[in-house]
Design an enzyme around this catalytic site. Sequence first.
Site, short mmCIF file in Angstrom:
data_model
loop_
_atom_site.label_atom_id
_atom_site.label_comp_id
_atom_site.label_asym_id
_atom_site.label_seq_id
_atom_site.Cartn_x
_atom_site.Cartn_y
_atom_site.Cartn_z
N ASP A 64 -43.47 43.55 20.50
CA ASP A 64 -43.64 44.83 21.05
C ASP A 64 -42.20 45.57 20.81
O ASP A 64 -41.38 45.12 19.79
CB ASP A 64 -43.75 44.80 22.60
CG ASP A 64 -42.63 44.32 23.27
OD1 ASP A 64 -41.74 44.20 22.82
OD2 ASP A 64 -42.90 44.38 24.66
N CYS B 291 -41.35 39.67 22.81
CA CYS B 291 -41.13 40.95 23.59
C CYS B 291 -39.84 40.73 23.95
O CYS B 291 -38.95 40.00 23.72
CB CYS B 291 -42.54 40.85 24.51
SG CYS B 291 -42.45 39.50 25.57
N THR C 60 -38.68 39.59 26.96
CA THR C 60 -38.49 38.10 27.44
C THR C 60 -39.10 36.93 26.89
O THR C 60 -38.88 35.74 27.05
CB THR C 60 -39.07 38.03 29.04
OG1 THR C 60 -40.39 38.50 29.04
CG2 THR C 60 -38.16 38.97 29.82
N HIS D 12 -43.90 17.68 22.08
CA HIS D 12 -44.81 17.15 23.24
C HIS D 12 -45.90 18.00 23.40
O HIS D 12 -46.91 17.58 24.08
CB HIS D 12 -43.85 17.21 24.60
CG HIS D 12 -42.71 16.15 24.49
ND1 HIS D 12 -41.94 16.03 25.69
CD2 HIS D 12 -42.46 15.29 23.58
CE1 HIS D 12 -41.23 15.09 25.47
NE2 HIS D 12 -41.42 14.48 24.28
N HIS E 16 -48.95 12.25 24.47
CA HIS E 16 -48.89 13.67 24.54
C HIS E 16 -50.23 14.28 24.10
O HIS E 16 -50.75 15.24 24.59
CB HIS E 16 -47.70 14.08 23.74
CG HIS E 16 -46.65 13.81 24.19
ND1 HIS E 16 -46.01 14.21 25.41
CD2 HIS E 16 -45.46 12.99 23.71
CE1 HIS E 16 -44.64 13.49 25.51
NE2 HIS E 16 -44.40 12.94 24.39
C1 RB5 Z 1 -41.68 45.72 28.34
O1 RB5 Z 1 -40.51 46.62 28.91
C2 RB5 Z 1 -41.53 44.31 28.75
O2 RB5 Z 1 -42.13 44.28 29.95
C3 RB5 Z 1 -41.98 43.36 27.63
O3 RB5 Z 1 -41.02 43.51 26.47
C4 RB5 Z 1 -41.83 41.85 28.06
O4 RB5 Z 1 -40.57 41.48 28.43
C5 RB5 Z 1 -42.90 41.36 28.99
O5 RB5 Z 1 -42.91 40.30 29.28
#
Ligand code: RB5
Length: 150
Positions: A8, A65, A67, A98, A133
């Site tokens: 994203d 993304c 996170t 694993h 595993h």
């Molecule tokens: C977008 O703002 C953010 O929510 C996305 O990049 C991601 O971190 C979601 O898990």
Amino acid sequence: MRIAIGSDHRGTKLRARIVELLRRWGQEVIDVGTQESGPIDYPDVAQQVARRVSAGDADRGILICGTGLGMAIVANKYPGVRAAPCHDELTAELSRRHNDLNVLCLSGDMLKDSPIDGLIKVWLSTPFEGGRHARRVRKIAELERHNGRM
Ligand code: RB5
């Protein structure tokens, strides 16, 4: 190896670096974008990569993304996809040994300016250990089949 990759808007910088690396290493890259300059919803990208891995049209997937969390949640909805966020070489290595991880999820926010070569190289080259595993991974596949019938 055929590697599908997508991000994203919070992962575009890291994605560009990884695409460049993978091509330099001679991998076949399927870059699904985003090519948008503005915000995009991560499920729209995750499904494009996860669908290809699930169908066998890509051997592995990489999703980025902010996170790595949202991408993993979406990708794991697809049969045969094992996706999780990895933050360093150790988690990348163990995810292969694993969990036979086939979709690597990364945090664009945390990793965008960090060296990434080592993590990606480890994740691509580490084999699945099998043995106990493999039994555990088979149980995941059984759950998928069972839940599909519910
Ligand atoms: C977008 O703002 C953010 O929510 C996305 O990049 C991601 O971190 C979601 O898990």
